[in-house]
Design an enzyme around this catalytic site. Sequence first.
Site, short mmCIF file in Angstrom:
data_model
loop_
_atom_site.label_atom_id
_atom_site.label_comp_id
_atom_site.label_asym_id
_atom_site.label_seq_id
_atom_site.Cartn_x
_atom_site.Cartn_y
_atom_site.Cartn_z
N ASP A 450 0.83 -1.21 0.00
CA ASP A 450 0.00 0.00 0.00
C ASP A 450 0.86 1.26 0.00
O ASP A 450 2.07 1.23 0.29
CB ASP A 450 -0.92 -0.03 1.24
CG ASP A 450 -2.30 0.51 0.95
OD1 ASP A 450 -2.41 1.39 0.08
OD2 ASP A 450 -3.26 0.07 1.61
N ASP A 516 -10.87 1.57 -3.43
CA ASP A 516 -11.39 1.10 -2.15
C ASP A 516 -12.91 0.99 -2.20
O ASP A 516 -13.52 0.43 -1.29
CB ASP A 516 -11.02 2.07 -1.01
CG ASP A 516 -9.63 1.79 -0.46
OD1 ASP A 516 -9.04 0.76 -0.83
OD2 ASP A 516 -9.14 2.60 0.35
C1 GLA Z 1 -5.84 1.55 2.16
C2 GLA Z 1 -6.21 0.45 1.20
C3 GLA Z 1 -7.25 -0.45 1.82
C4 GLA Z 1 -6.71 -1.01 3.12
C5 GLA Z 1 -6.27 0.12 4.04
C6 GLA Z 1 -5.57 -0.41 5.25
O1 GLA Z 1 -6.89 2.42 2.35
O2 GLA Z 1 -6.66 0.97 -0.02
O3 GLA Z 1 -7.60 -1.49 0.94
O4 GLA Z 1 -5.63 -1.88 2.84
O5 GLA Z 1 -5.39 1.01 3.39
O6 GLA Z 1 -5.19 0.59 6.11
#
Ligand code: GLA
Length: 714
Positions: A450, A516
């Site tokens: 990430d 997301d």
């Molecule tokens: C980001 C990612 C999510 C998740 C969160 C975890 O927002 O896009 O899918 O992994 O971080 O903190």
Amino acid sequence: MSGDITAVIQPIVLTCADTQIVVDTHTFEQPYVPYWGPQVLAENSECARSDAIASIPQRVSGGVDSPSPLTLVPQAASGWLSTPAIEGHRAGYDFVTKLVTNSVEAAKNRVKIKLVDGEAGLSLTLDIGLTLSGLLYQQAHLTNDADADYTLDALRMFFPLPGSAVEVLDTTGHHLRERSPQRHNLTIGKYQRESRRGRPGADSPLLLAAGTKGFGFESGLVHGIHLGWSGSQRLSVELTTAADRFLVAEELFEPGEMILEPGQTYSSPVSYGAWGDGLNAVSARFHQHLRSRATHPSSPRPVTLNTWEAVYFDHDFDKLASLADRAARVGAERYVLDDGWFSGRRDDTAGLGDWFVDQTVWPKGLHPLVGRVRQEGMEFGLWVEPEMVNPDSDLARRHPEWILKGREDLPVAARQQQVLNLTNPDAYRYVRDRLLALLREYPISYLKWDHNRDLLEAGSGAGGRALAHRQTKALYNLLQELKEHQPGLEIESCASGGARIDMGIAEYTDRFHPSDCLDPQERLANQKYTGLVMPPELLGAHLTAPKVHSTGRIVDLEFSAAVALLGHFGIEWDLTGADDATLDEVSRLVEFYKQNRELISTGTVVHADLSDPALDVRGVVSEDKRNALFTITQVTTSAFHPLGMVHFPGLDPKTVYRVQLALAGGDKTGPGQSEMPWLAESMELPGAALMHPGVRAPAQNPENSLIIRIEAAK
Ligand code: GLA
């Protein structure tokens, strides 16, 4: 103009996958591309005439005496009055360049052109070529040949557009809504899209395209570009008063970031261009190219259960173990433990940088969970965010000097976090060694990588130099090292969803998290436009909880599955709360994906241009065109009642196909509604009829999809 224009040497013609490009290296002082588009000359044929001569601009009143057309390296010193190829200086002096073609090497599908400016002490090598799928790529390498530093402010790559390009399409977006399309007319002037975020960003255009009026997915000549770079960048399209129209790709530097010492070379990222009769053809070139790479994931894409929306930071062995049981029960093949497993990470305010398993939450380490997951026959994957650090972490307390910043104070925080300076060898080594230690201790076959904040003030410290470019290079290096250490390791590129999707990072990763937002209604546009460059097997697409977390919309399970189907299928939902009937239904959908993933990972993606905005038809057609899957989605209510016709692009007109319902959607009957005749039993029709006029769209309630299989009848 160089020399006698009547003594023109033949231009170089490159031809590949019905794409042709003509490169004239002799008519002007810089290489000139009079033509880029569909093949018009026979392969290996020589240009009968110089297109370059045909396009030399006339001298006109009020202009320069020898006006220059758009070359690949346009510069003011050659009479070019618009955006130049290069901008730079030597401590405020020597700002004018005149790079002139010096030597040309041509090989099959490639040309290497060296330009030299002896007076400015610079040389530029331009690598241009066509990939086997007909993508036009360019990469520029600028060398400082003098004995003083050269500050490079910009180095740009140009893609000429035909006169028919009058409309521009790109995408914008934000967290939870990446890659939504926007269009406008191309008028005189420049339209540019920039990322100054040290990553492409959630608003990244991904592809900047220009084409004929109203070009769509199925028709209309269109050309588009993409920059294979995961840092700051700019894509632009310009129409000059001299009627030159072109696309430009470049890396964006911070002030003073790119200072070339004597003998040093800057290599630009690779820029890619594609043309097509419609965007389906443009995206097919990108997909074919990506699929032809030796590193492209070739194993069946494993159904992936991700724990994020199921438990967020609430890590509890019993809960996560029963989630693993449920995941296995429905047929998942990979289980990814998301954020929340490492030291001090009880929420998103602390812990980033401390890449040790949290002893309070996981007293026996991750072994019990990993063991359970593996026992259930699934691979184990782990979330990491290696480029980041929370000020509230042991790492930041120990090494505050490892944080990127340009002033005394820290940059403005985002998600309570800062960026670790990976160009610092000690910081790099620490992160790499922690990741290697985890990979050694646990059988981890997948990392969800990430990157949850933009880079602001990405500097080496108070009053220091900008490092955004080197930070991106360090990231590539780190990913490469991990892959070398553990061949077969797969990595997912996530950045608060889809804020880092590009062909640069695609070289080191195997999957993207396009958003997301798991709402299938929102994912329709997100996946359609992310798919302009990225093929479906690289796009993570997850079944959502029935009440979508990010929109609150209640969605039908089959609708969620139909949208996720044309991607790398996964599940992100707390299945421990699902009843047996729901689990059986999820198993059925997972099984359907497994039966079709080969087709989805190798076929050609097509979108239908429909006049009714309430409908969406998209599909994937096998390479031999004998097998296809399409979804027909009722996006909203329609103005029509009954609905009009929908068609299926990309088939073979002469093949006779059997058309069948492959998977019924959920709720789609209404009062007084008869069965749709062509759906009642399997029907045979030639491809020509399915492609035009198609079939009558079946009535469905909004936010429902049908999945249709179209197979050669004999
Ligand atoms: C980001 C990612 C999510 C998740 C969160 C975890 O927002 O896009 O899918 O992994 O971080 O903190």
